[in-house]
Motif scaffolding. Structure first.
Motif, short mmCIF file in Angstrom:
data_model
loop_
_atom_site.label_atom_id
_atom_site.label_comp_id
_atom_site.label_asym_id
_atom_site.label_seq_id
_atom_site.Cartn_x
_atom_site.Cartn_y
_atom_site.Cartn_z
N MET A 67 0.84 -1.21 0.00
CA MET A 67 0.00 0.00 0.00
C MET A 67 0.87 1.26 0.00
N PHE A 68 1.90 1.24 0.85
CA PHE A 68 2.80 2.40 0.91
C PHE A 68 3.56 2.56 -0.39
N LEU A 121 1.21 4.23 -2.75
CA LEU A 121 0.98 5.63 -2.36
C LEU A 121 2.19 6.51 -2.72
N LEU A 162 2.69 9.50 -5.54
CA LEU A 162 3.14 10.86 -5.19
C LEU A 162 4.36 11.26 -6.02
#
Lengths: 508, 69
Positions: free
Chosen positions: A480-481, A484, A488
Motif C-alpha cells: 500500500m505504501f 501511495l 506521489l
C-alpha cells in the motif's frame, strides 16, 4: 520472532524512509538557493531576478507540497511495527521530534504563506526575511530528526530505568551535541544542498538546450554551480568527519564499508573494486576480485593518522587482544549477564526482595553497554550485509567526486566561456539530477544497513525492536505504501516537468 | 487592526489568485486524508498506545518482551 515479520517490517521502514528522503533534500537546499536569488533581486532591484526567484520558488513549493507529511507514516510505523523500540527509546526520541514538530514546522509553515502570498503585499525586506526563515526552518526540522537518528547510531545522554524498561534522558546537551549527531546533520543537509544545486543546474541546462529563457537559465546556472561547488566541498569535509565518527563509534560499519576482513596499519581505501562473493569470515580467499587502492587513505580517513590501526571484521568478531579489541563473544556474554540481571531485578521487585534487586540493578548497570548483545546467537551476527554496504559507500563517494568536478566545470564555462556551446556538459548536468538522489540514498543505505543488526547501536537488535504482529499485515501495508509513494512521486515529476516547461515567464 | 486586515487580505488574495497552488492544495488534502484518516483508522488502528492504555501496562508489556526473547 518470525523471520518473515522482521524482514517485512524492515523492508517497510526502508521503503518509507527512502521515499521520504526523495522529497526532503530539495526542500533543504532549494530554500537557500531561492533565498540567495531573492537577495540579489532585493539588492539590485532588477525584475529579472524576481522572475528567476519566482520560478525556482514554485518548483520548491511543488516539492514541498508533495513531500509534506510523508514522514508521518514512519511515526505511525513506530507505534504499530516497532512498539518495543518506541518504548525502549523513551523520551530521548520523543523530545527532539516534539521540538521539530512545534518549533521548526510552525516557523516554516508561518513564513511559507508570506513567501508565496506576500509578493507586493509586504515589504521587500520582510518578504526576503520570510524566504530565509523558511529555508532555515526546514533545516532546523532536519536537525532534530538527525539528532534522533544520531542517538540510534551512538546512544548517549541517557540511563536505562529497569522499572519502566525505558531509557531516560539525563543530559539533553549530550544528546543534541553528540559528535555523531552533529556530523550526521551536517553531512545530510550537505547532501540536500548538493542535490538542490544539481537540480538547478540540470533544469537550467535543459532550458538552455531547448533554447528557452536562455539568459535567465544561464544566470540560474551560475548561482546553482557556485552554491553546488561550495556545498560539495563542504560535503567532502563533513563526510570526512562522519567517517571519523564511524571509525570511533561503529568500527564494524567502517570495516563493512571497505569490505575489510583483516585489520592493519596504514590501511588504504579501495577506490575501485569488486568484492569476492566467496569470501567469508571462515576462509582465506582474497577479499576482492579486482581492486585499485589508495594507500593510507582509510587510516587517515578513520583516525586522521596514516599509521593508525583499522580493525577488520575478523578483529571485531573474534577479538584482537594485542590491539585491545574485545571479541563479539565476550560482548555477547556480557549482554547475557545484563539481560539476566534485568530478569532477576524484575523478579526481585515482584517478590519485594529489595536487597537482591539492588544487587541485580548494579550488575545490569555494569553490563548495560552490552545489553543488546545478549540477544545475539553467535559472534558473526554483528556483521552487516557487506556487499550492500561496500557498494553503496563506493557509489556515494564516486558520485560525490563527480559532482565537485561537474560544478567546477559548469561554473567555469558559465562565467568564463559560453556554456551554450558545450551541449555535452549541459546534458551531463541534466542527467546528474537523478545521480544526486542515488548518491544520497546510497549514503543512507551505508548509515542504516551498515549498522545492522542494531536498531539502537549495541542496545537493541532489530529483531527485538519489532512488534509481534502478523507478517501478512505488514506485507499488505508495504505494498500500500509502495503504491501511495509511487503515485506521489509520479505526481511530483509530472507537475514539476509541466511547470518547468512553462519557463521563467510561465504562471506561478 | 490594520495589520490584521492586511494579513487577512494577503491570505484571501493569495488563495484566490493561486494557479499551480490549487492543484498542490488538492494533492495535500488527498494525501492527508489518506495518511491521517484512512491509514490511521484502518491500517494503524491497533497501535501500542491503543492496545496498552496505562504507563504500567506498556512498561510491563515491553519488559516481558525484552526478558522473554
Amino acid at each position: 520472532m518470525e523471520e518473515a515479520l522482521i524482514n517485512w517490517s524492515r523492508a517497510q521502514f526502508a521503503l518509507t524512509a527512502i521515499y521520504h528522503f526523495l522529497f526532503v533534500p530539495l526542500t533543504l537546499g532549494l530554500g537557500f538557493i531561492v533565498a540567495i536569488m531573492e537577495s540579489i533581486y532585493v539588492k539590485t532591484g532588477n525584475l529579472m531576478w524576481k522572475k528567476i526567484t519566482k520560478f525556482w520558488m514554485t518548483l520548491f513549493a511543488i516539492n514541498f507540497a508533495i513531500g509534506v507529511a510523508t514522514g508521518i507514516i514512519m511515526e505511525f510505523e513506530f507505534g504499530t511495527n516497532w512498539a518495543n523500540y518506541s518504548w525502549f527509546v523513551g523520551d530521548i526520541f520523543g523530545a527532539p521530534l516534539a521540538i521539530e514538530g512545534i518549533l521548526a514546522f510552525f516557523m516554516e509553515s508561518t513564513f511559507f504563506a508570506v513567501m508565496f502570498f506576500g509578493w507586493d503585499k509586504v515589504s521587500k525586506g520582510f518578504h526576503l526575511l520570510s524566504t530565509w526563515l523558511v529555508a532555515i526552518g526546514s533545516n532546523l526540522s532536519a536537525l532534530w530528526i538527525l539528532v534522533a537518528n544520531g542517538w540510534m547510531q551512538y546512544p548517549v545522554g541517557m540511563v536505562f530505568n529497569p522499572d519502566t524498561a525505558r531509557n531516560e534522558m539525563n543530559n539533553f546537551w549530550d544528546v543534541i551535541l553528540s559528535p555523531v549527531a552533529i556530523s550526521k546533520f551536517l553531512h545530510t543537509i550537505g547532501s540536500g544542498y548538493v542535490i538542490s544545486a544539481l537540480f538547478v543546474i540540470g533544469i537550467s541546462a535543459w532550458l538552455i538546450l531547448k533554447g528557452k529563457d536562455m539568459y535567465m537559465a544561464k544566470k540560474s546556472m551560475i548561482i546553482g554551480a557556485t552554491f553546488g561547488l561550495i556545498t560539495s566541498l563542504f560535503l567532502i569535509l563533513s563526510g570526512d568527519e562522519s567517517a571519523h565518527q564511524v571509525a570511533l563509534t561503529q568500527p564494524v560499519k567502517l570495516a563493512a564499508m571497505e569490505g575489510m576482513y583483516d585489520g592493519k596499519r596504514e590501511a588504504g581505501i579501495v577506490a575501485l573494486g569488486i568484492l569476492n562473493t566467496n569470501k567469508t569470515l571462515y576462509n582465506s580467499e582474497p577479499t576482492y576480485l579486482f581492486e585499485l587502492e589508495i594507500p593510507y587513505a582509510l587510516s587517515l580517513l578513520g583516525y586522521h593518522d596514516t599509521n593508525a590501526y583499522v580493525a577488520g571484521l575478523n578483529d571485531l568478531v573474534w577479538g584482537n587482544e594485542e590491539m585491545g579489541i574485545m571479541s563479539a563473544k565476550e560482548k555477547i556474554n556480557k549482554g547475557k549477564i545484563a539481560l539476566n540481571a534485568f530478569r532477576e531485578y524484575k523478579d526481585a521487585i515482584a517478590l519485594k526482595d529489595f536487597e537482591k534487586a539492588k544487587i541485580s540493578k548494579a550488575t545490569l548497570e555494569e553490563n548495560m553497554p552490552y545489553f543488546g548483545y545478549g540477544y545475539l546467537k553467535k559472534p558473526e551476527d554483528i556483521v552487516p550485509p557487506i556487499g550492500l554496504t561496500f557498494y553503496s559507500f563506493h557509489i556515494m563517494v564516486a558520485l560525490g567526486s563527480w559532482f565537485v568536478l561537474l560544478f567546477a566545470i559548469v561554473l567555469f564555462l558559465s562565467t568564463k566561456k559560453d556554456i551554450t556551446k558545450y551541449p555535452i556538459i549541459l546534458k551531463s548536468a541534466l542527467w546528474s539530477i537523478p545521480l544526486g538522489y542515488i548518491a544520497a540514498e546510497a549514503g543512507w543505505i551505508v548509515a542504516e544497513v551498515g549498522r545492522q543488526p542494531w536498531a539502537i547501536q549495541d542496545l537493541m537488535p532489530v529483531g527485538i525492536a519489532v512488534t509481534n504482529i502478523s507478517s501478512t499485515n505488514v506485507m499488505i501495508t508495504f505494498w500500500m505504501f509502495a503504491i501511495l509513494f509511487t503515485t506521489l512521486l509520479i505526481a511530483e515529476i509530472k507537475i514539476m516537468t509541466k511547470q518547468i516547461s512553462f519557463g521563467f515567464n510561465g504562471g506561478h | 487592526m490594520n495589520i490584521i486586515k492586511q494579513t487577512y487580505s494577503m491570505y484571501i488574495d493569495g488563495f484566490r489568485n493561486m494557479t499551480i497552488g490549487k492543484t498542490l492544495w488538492k494533492i495535500v488534502f488527498i494525501k492527508l486524508l489518506i495518511i491521517l484518516v484512512f491509514l490511521n483508522f484502518f491500517v494503524h488502528d491497533k497501535t501500542f498506545k491503543t492496545e496498552y492504555q496505562t504507563f504500567e501496562e506498556k512498561s510491563e508489556f515491553v519488559s516481558e518482551n525484552l526478558i522473554r526473547k
